[in-house]
Design a protein around this motif. Structure first.
Motif, mmCIF file in Angstrom:
data_model
loop_
_atom_site.group_PDB
_atom_site.id
_atom_site.type_symbol
_atom_site.label_atom_id
_atom_site.label_comp_id
_atom_site.label_asym_id
_atom_site.label_seq_id
_atom_site.Cartn_x
_atom_site.Cartn_y
_atom_site.Cartn_z
ATOM 1 N N ILE A 175 5.733 -9.674 0.158
ATOM 2 C CA ILE A 175 5.737 -11.167 -0.323
ATOM 3 C C ILE A 175 5.564 -10.875 -1.935
ATOM 4 N N ASP A 176 4.708 -9.678 -2.315
ATOM 5 C CA ASP A 176 4.488 -9.596 -3.816
ATOM 6 C C ASP A 176 5.781 -9.030 -4.431
ATOM 7 N N LYS A 177 6.814 -8.177 -3.826
ATOM 8 C CA LYS A 177 7.975 -7.722 -4.324
ATOM 9 C C LYS A 177 8.819 -9.040 -4.427
ATOM 10 N N GLU A 178 8.781 -10.001 -3.683
ATOM 11 C CA GLU A 178 9.702 -11.006 -3.632
ATOM 12 C C GLU A 178 9.255 -12.222 -4.258
ATOM 13 N N TYR A 179 7.971 -12.279 -4.381
ATOM 14 C CA TYR A 179 7.707 -13.841 -5.002
ATOM 15 C C TYR A 179 6.370 -13.621 -6.107
ATOM 16 N N LEU A 180 5.337 -12.766 -5.775
ATOM 17 C CA LEU A 180 4.335 -12.915 -6.738
ATOM 18 C C LEU A 180 4.621 -11.864 -7.708
ATOM 19 N N PHE A 181 5.189 -10.595 -7.835
ATOM 20 C CA PHE A 181 5.067 -9.718 -8.996
ATOM 21 C C PHE A 181 3.820 -9.439 -9.696
ATOM 22 N N ILE A 182 3.005 -9.175 -8.863
ATOM 23 C CA ILE A 182 1.523 -8.861 -9.430
ATOM 24 C C ILE A 182 1.599 -7.328 -9.526
ATOM 25 N N LEU A 183 1.737 -6.488 -8.470
ATOM 26 C CA LEU A 183 1.461 -5.092 -8.447
ATOM 27 C C LEU A 183 2.807 -4.343 -8.867
ATOM 28 N N ASN A 184 2.928 -3.081 -8.425
ATOM 29 C CA ASN A 184 4.160 -2.182 -8.632
ATOM 30 C C ASN A 184 4.183 -1.229 -7.835
ATOM 31 N N GLN A 185 5.376 -0.559 -7.601
ATOM 32 C CA GLN A 185 5.646 0.432 -6.815
ATOM 33 C C GLN A 185 4.542 1.466 -6.460
ATOM 34 N N GLU A 186 3.645 2.037 -7.473
ATOM 35 C CA GLU A 186 2.639 2.999 -7.243
ATOM 36 C C GLU A 186 1.576 2.429 -6.541
ATOM 37 N N LEU A 187 1.207 1.091 -6.918
ATOM 38 C CA LEU A 187 0.144 0.324 -6.111
ATOM 39 C C LEU A 187 0.384 0.099 -4.927
ATOM 40 N N TYR A 188 1.874 -0.291 -4.544
ATOM 41 C CA TYR A 188 2.173 -0.708 -3.236
ATOM 42 C C TYR A 188 1.898 0.836 -2.211
ATOM 43 N N ASP A 189 2.257 2.061 -2.981
ATOM 44 C CA ASP A 189 2.087 3.196 -2.158
ATOM 45 C C ASP A 189 0.483 3.549 -1.727
ATOM 46 N N VAL A 190 -0.359 3.197 -2.965
ATOM 47 C CA VAL A 190 -1.621 3.141 -2.719
ATOM 48 C C VAL A 190 -2.032 2.444 -1.387
ATOM 49 N N MET A 191 -1.647 1.070 -1.566
ATOM 50 C CA MET A 191 -1.994 0.133 -0.508
ATOM 51 C C MET A 191 -1.749 0.529 1.080
ATOM 52 N N PHE A 192 -0.457 1.348 1.121
ATOM 53 C CA PHE A 192 0.191 1.702 2.308
ATOM 54 C C PHE A 192 -0.602 2.852 2.951
ATOM 55 N N LEU A 193 -1.032 3.883 1.969
ATOM 56 C CA LEU A 193 -1.784 4.938 2.367
ATOM 57 C C LEU A 193 -3.080 4.599 2.902
ATOM 58 N N PHE A 194 -3.586 3.393 2.271
ATOM 59 C CA PHE A 194 -5.130 2.889 2.671
ATOM 60 C C PHE A 194 -4.976 2.050 4.113
ATOM 61 N N SER A 195 -3.767 1.839 4.485
ATOM 62 C CA SER A 195 -3.417 1.154 5.791
ATOM 63 C C SER A 195 -3.476 2.156 6.866
ATOM 64 N N ILE A 196 -3.138 3.420 6.620
ATOM 65 C CA ILE A 196 -2.542 4.242 7.745
ATOM 66 C C ILE A 196 -3.580 5.425 8.104
ATOM 67 N N VAL A 197 -4.658 5.395 7.450
ATOM 68 C CA VAL A 197 -5.656 6.383 7.756
ATOM 69 C C VAL A 197 -6.276 5.944 9.225
ATOM 70 N N PRO A 198 -7.022 7.109 9.939
ATOM 71 C CA PRO A 198 -7.490 6.617 11.286
ATOM 72 C C PRO A 198 -8.906 5.805 10.980
ATOM 73 N N LEU A 199 -9.473 5.790 12.093
ATOM 74 C CA LEU A 199 -10.758 4.910 12.248
ATOM 75 C C LEU A 199 -11.697 5.620 11.463
ATOM 76 N N ALA A 200 -12.641 4.645 10.866
ATOM 77 C CA ALA A 200 -13.983 4.978 9.824
ATOM 78 C C ALA A 200 -14.817 5.829 10.737
ATOM 79 N N GLY A 201 -15.450 6.870 10.355
ATOM 80 C CA GLY A 201 -16.464 7.675 10.681
ATOM 81 C C GLY A 201 -17.650 6.658 10.765
ATOM 82 N N ASN A 202 -17.950 5.781 9.822
ATOM 83 C CA ASN A 202 -19.134 5.048 9.832
ATOM 84 C C ASN A 202 -19.299 4.002 11.148
ATOM 85 N N THR A 203 -18.269 4.153 12.004
ATOM 86 C CA THR A 203 -18.297 3.313 12.979
ATOM 87 C C THR A 203 -19.215 3.946 14.054
ATOM 88 N N VAL A 204 -19.337 5.034 14.206
ATOM 89 C CA VAL A 204 -20.360 5.993 14.939
ATOM 90 C C VAL A 204 -21.661 5.699 14.503
#
Length: 309
Positions: free
Chosen positions: A242-271
């Motif tokens: 959506i940002d790439k096609e319509y909003l143009f707020i972020l850039n490719q580096e920030l997309y990479d940061v967001m994607f890495l943020f999304s693929i880590v496992p469950l949080a240890g603080n859950t325990v």
């Protein structure tokens, strides 16, 4: 060698640190509490301060943690509405908490240091403060309604030195202060130490973990895994599109940061929160452990499908 195996070889040493952590507690009797104290009160604040003061803050960088906090909170509240009555104990609350966050710190920071150039790793560390804010506000609310008040959650958050390191770093960053190169090369070493000890902490947490039938809640594990390993990456990819096609707020580096943020496992603080609520913390521990094991494959696979960093 294919990109997948290149990424796997880069990521795999992180899991060696988990094994070393387990062995250090099992064989050398290293206390997890001592390592946690070092991470929370010494290494963590130095890493966050040096990253925050080094980041070049513009509108896009500032918007990233704000967006992620709102995104995490929406997922948590939606999960609470859907699953709060699915168990007779507070398991639904624990699930809601875990749905809105992940192991972005102890797990994500080492990944960022390995996969990103230094300036982008600093942006990732800057963004990780989203998880701290979420866990101390929205996370506490959805997890412990009736057990904690908002003021108690804020009081707990106010005792975290990482918060003050972040605030000081922001103030000095805006004021134009820069860390001298000789000092920055010294503080850079703390990032590696933070990553190694953080992953060893996961291994230390495996001591005493029992795979009893009651702990293997298929429903809980299935839902948390779906949200963490399928919903999160797909949702973030949708936001990127959506940002790439319509909003143009972020850039490719920030997309990479967001994607890495999304693929880590469950949080240890859950325990940790499962312990506070007496909601069978062994069940949460098993889910966190299994998600960490599964991520050995999912992280390289997702980065490969994403196209690499």
């Amino acid at each position: 060698m294919s990109l997948f195996f290149v990424i796997l070889l880069k990521v795999f040493p992180i899991y060696i640190n988990v094994v070393l952590g387990y062995l250090s507690s099992r064989v050398l009797n290293v206390q997890r509490e001592s390592i946690a104290t070092l991470l929370i009160y010494i290494l963590g604040p130095i890493v966050v301060f040096s990253a925050t003061i080094s980041v070049k803050i513009d509108f896009a960088v500032a918007m990233l943690p704000i967006f992620l906090f709102i995104f995490c909170s929406i997922i948590a509240f939606a999960s609470l509405a859907i699953f709060k009555n699915s168990w007779k104990d507070p398991t639904g609350n624990i699930l809601s908490f875990s749905a809105g966050t992940g192991n972005t710190g102890f797990f994500g920071i080492p990944l960022a240091i390995i996969l990103f150039p230094p300036h982008l790793a600093d942006i990732y560390i800057f963004t990780v403060l989203t998880s701290l804010l979420y866990e101390s506000t929205t996370g506490f609310y959805v997890t412990a309604k009736g057990n904690f008040t908002v003021s108690q959650a804020l009081k707990k958050m106010s005792k975290l030195p990482i918060l003050y390191a972040f605030i000081l770093g922001i103030v000095l960053n805006i004021a134009g202060f820069e860390i001298p190169e000789t000092i920055s090369s010294y503080t850079a070493q703390f990032k590696g130490a933070y990553g190694i000890l953080g992953m060893m902490m996961l291994g230390m947490g495996l001591i005493g973990l029992k795979s009893e039938p009651d702990n293997f809640d298929v429903k809980f594990i299935s839902i948390t895994f779906f949200l963490k390993f399928i919903f999160w990456p797909l949702a973030i990819l949708g936001v990127i599109f959506i940002d790439k096609e319509y909003l143009f707020i972020l850039n490719q580096e920030l997309y990479d940061v967001m994607f890495l943020f999304s693929i880590v496992p469950l949080a240890g603080n859950t325990v940790t929160l499962a312990v506070l609520l007496n909601a069978k913390p062994e069940k949460a521990s098993l889910a966190v452990f299994l998600s960490t094991v599964v991520s050995v494959i999912t992280i390289p696979l997702y980065i490969y499908l994403y196209g690499g960093f």
